[in-house]
Design an enzyme around this catalytic site. Structure first.
Site, PDB file in Angstrom:
ATOM      1  N   GLU A  50       0.615  -1.393   0.045  1.00  0.00           N
ATOM      2  CA  GLU A  50       0.105  -0.026   0.042  1.00  0.00           C
ATOM      3  C   GLU A  50       0.838   1.220  -0.050  1.00  0.00           C
ATOM      4  O   GLU A  50       0.489   2.199  -0.537  1.00  0.00           O
ATOM      5  CB  GLU A  50      -1.053  -0.105   1.350  1.00  0.00           C
ATOM      6  CG  GLU A  50      -2.261  -1.021   1.114  1.00  0.00           C
ATOM      7  CD  GLU A  50      -2.944  -0.962  -0.046  1.00  0.00           C
ATOM      8  OE1 GLU A  50      -3.046   0.319  -0.663  1.00  0.00           O
ATOM      9  OE2 GLU A  50      -3.523  -1.890  -0.495  1.00  0.00           O
ATOM     10  N   TYR A 133      -6.564   5.818   4.720  1.00  0.00           N
ATOM     11  CA  TYR A 133      -6.788   4.539   3.711  1.00  0.00           C
ATOM     12  C   TYR A 133      -6.148   3.314   3.942  1.00  0.00           C
ATOM     13  O   TYR A 133      -6.401   2.296   3.942  1.00  0.00           O
ATOM     14  CB  TYR A 133      -6.466   5.115   2.377  1.00  0.00           C
ATOM     15  CG  TYR A 133      -6.488   4.226   1.367  1.00  0.00           C
ATOM     16  CD1 TYR A 133      -7.526   3.559   0.914  1.00  0.00           C
ATOM     17  CD2 TYR A 133      -5.198   3.508   0.986  1.00  0.00           C
ATOM     18  CE1 TYR A 133      -7.421   2.340  -0.341  1.00  0.00           C
ATOM     19  CE2 TYR A 133      -5.096   2.584  -0.041  1.00  0.00           C
ATOM     20  CZ  TYR A 133      -6.232   1.953  -0.547  1.00  0.00           C
ATOM     21  OH  TYR A 133      -6.174   0.992  -1.502  1.00  0.00           O
ATOM     22  N   ASP A 151     -10.223   5.262  -1.110  1.00  0.00           N
ATOM     23  CA  ASP A 151      -9.457   6.091  -1.785  1.00  0.00           C
ATOM     24  C   ASP A 151     -10.220   6.419  -2.914  1.00  0.00           C
ATOM     25  O   ASP A 151     -11.478   6.445  -2.937  1.00  0.00           O
ATOM     26  CB  ASP A 151      -8.364   5.169  -2.067  1.00  0.00           C
ATOM     27  CG  ASP A 151      -8.734   4.099  -3.268  1.00  0.00           C
ATOM     28  OD1 ASP A 151      -9.845   3.674  -3.140  1.00  0.00           O
ATOM     29  OD2 ASP A 151      -7.556   3.375  -3.644  1.00  0.00           O
TER      30      ASP A 151
END
Length: 244
Positions: A50, A133, A151
């Site tokens: 991520e 997020y 997101d």
């Protein structure tokens, strides 16, 4: 001024997001892309992917991710890594503050949590470089918790599903969607993981950015209000870019 319920008067609160869970996750398990971070989604692996995917395209990140995990397969390896080696592994990805925050967080996880990532939202949010997020992604994908990760992709998908014309930059809209998506999460850990990834997958492919949505291939088109009302292409609403 933009009204909270959007230009067309519809609100995301009027849409039943629980109705998308079954068709969306079934679709995801049929067509999902083969991405290296989807294999063995431990908190460490999800976290690294991520952070790496921030400001970086999926295709560009694949080789970097595999090389990074090959050199530093566990959070303890990253914590013990010297900065020169880390920067060499990150070289070419840019935004080097991401790598520095990875290093800081790895050390904190090892020193304060014994090498095991915390699963609670507050502790994760306090780690360097981990935003709202990323917290949702780690908690849902790695820990199997009903924790939405919202997101740009998910905002776009939800705007079209609910035909809510609220400006996508509205932080309150993001908070509203998180609250609306939470009850749609399945009861199982795998179900939670799949649901977050399915929303991401839909927003990155069929309902992708800067192009016409491929509504004919969407598993949720029968219940998508944007599709039904012919407004999917006009959503989400974005505020005009300021002239430089």
């Amino acid at each position: 001024m933009q009204k909270e319920n959007g230009q067309n008067g519809r609100r995301a609160e009027d849409f039943d997001f629980c109705a998308i869970t079954a068709p969306l996750t079934a679709w995801f398990n049929r067509v999902k892309r083969d991405l290296p971070w989807r294999e063995n989604p431990t908190p460490y692996r999800v976290w690294v992917s991520e952070i790496m995917l921030q400001q970086t395209r999926v295709e560009a990140a694949k080789d970097y991710y595999l090389r990074f995990l090959n050199a530093l397969p566990a959070v303890e390896d990253l914590a013990a890594c010297d900065e020169e080696t880390l920067m060499k592994l990150w070289e070419g990805l840019g935004y080097y503050s991401r790598a520095r925050n990875l290093h800081k967080t790895a050390k904190i996880v090892c020193e304060e949590y014994g090498g095991a990532f915390p699963s609670d939202e507050k502790s994760l949010r306090a780690l360097p470089g981990i935003g709202d997020y990323t917290v949702g992604a780690i908690r849902s994908i790695a820990f199997g918790l009903p924790s939405p990760a919202v997101d740009g992709n998910v905002l776009r998908v939800c705007s079209r599903l609910s035909a809510d014309g609220t400006e996508i930059s509205d932080e309150n809209f993001k908070a509203r969607l998180k609250a609306l998506l939470a009850p749609a999460y399945p009861e199982t850990a795998k179900g939670c993981s799949d649901f977050t990834q399915a929303l991401m997958e839909l927003g990155a492919t069929v309902c992708g950015p800067n192009r016409k949505p491929e509504c004919g291939s969407c598993p949720c088109r029968k219940i998508c209000l944007g599709y039904q009302h012919g407004t999917a292409e006009t959503l989400p609403v974005k505020s005009p870019k300021r002239e430089r």
